[in-house]
Design a protein around this motif. Sequence first.
Motif, PDB file in Angstrom:
ATOM      1  N   THR A  55      13.220  16.733  -7.067  1.00 40.56           N
ATOM      2  CA  THR A  55      13.738  15.475  -7.581  1.00 40.56           C
ATOM      3  C   THR A  55      12.807  14.912  -8.659  1.00 40.56           C
ATOM      4  O   THR A  55      11.613  15.161  -8.655  1.00 40.56           O
ATOM      5  CB  THR A  55      13.898  14.429  -6.458  1.00 40.56           C
ATOM      6  N   ASN A  56      13.397  14.226  -9.585  1.00 37.77           N
ATOM      7  CA  ASN A  56      12.665  13.466 -10.591  1.00 37.77           C
ATOM      8  C   ASN A  56      13.428  12.172 -10.822  1.00 37.77           C
ATOM      9  O   ASN A  56      14.434  11.892 -10.159  1.00 37.77           O
ATOM     10  CB  ASN A  56      12.484  14.281 -11.878  1.00 37.77           C
ATOM     11  N   ARG A  57      12.986  11.376 -11.781  1.00 35.09           N
ATOM     12  CA  ARG A  57      13.639  10.087 -11.989  1.00 35.09           C
ATOM     13  C   ARG A  57      15.105  10.242 -12.362  1.00 35.09           C
ATOM     14  O   ARG A  57      15.963   9.481 -11.916  1.00 35.09           O
ATOM     15  CB  ARG A  57      12.899   9.311 -13.083  1.00 35.09           C
ATOM     16  N   PHE A  70      18.075  18.766 -14.025  1.00 29.44           N
ATOM     17  CA  PHE A  70      16.713  18.241 -13.980  1.00 29.44           C
ATOM     18  C   PHE A  70      16.382  17.496 -15.261  1.00 29.44           C
ATOM     19  O   PHE A  70      15.623  16.538 -15.266  1.00 29.44           O
ATOM     20  CB  PHE A  70      15.722  19.394 -13.770  1.00 29.44           C
TER      21      PHE A  70
END
Length: 205
Positions: A78-80, A123
């Motif tokens: 996960t990322n922002r 992503f």
Amino acid sequence: MLDVTGRPMWKRHLLETIQQQAASFDLVLDLSEGNRPIYEDLPAEVRSRIHFGPHIFPASAPPIAIAADGPTLFFGGTNRRRMRNLQRLRQDGVKVHEVPTNTFGAALRAEMTKASSVLNLHFAEGIYTEAPRILKAMLAGLPVLSEELAAPFVADLHYLSVPQANKATKERLAEIYANMCCLLSTEFSLLGFLRRVAMDQVVSK
């Protein structure tokens, strides 16, 4: 490495490393047709070893295995960007189950048996295809709910687009899964790819 517009998804030095590595192998399968420009400066003999397309799927599709009333399952880092999209989907009333990062193997397969679909979120910004995640979905008998994917995938034919997430009835998901399997098993099976490559080598000799 590149999206369909040719925009780099990763840092330039990683692309250069991949170019160097490609020259070390007898056969290279790059899952994305969009990455073709990366290899254009390599010698013709090296470029002839490189093939493109998501040719990693089984020649025979597993039966559909949608869990009744199950959530769409998200797994991966996960990322922002991904967190924002997960939150937006939940706010829209989409039932999403997020698997803890670094869940693999039997633990991931167990989670997939409880799901109605697999959620694919990019992503980074761009139009490209996470073929390994789609492979995992197919092997589990699950359709895919995704942001826009690159060709040959067509939104709302081979996968359910994110704007259509609230229309994910069991019948619609079954239709999507059947279309996805038909495309991948007939045109992008690993077995078919290896046979074609072997035949090309025989003919060239």
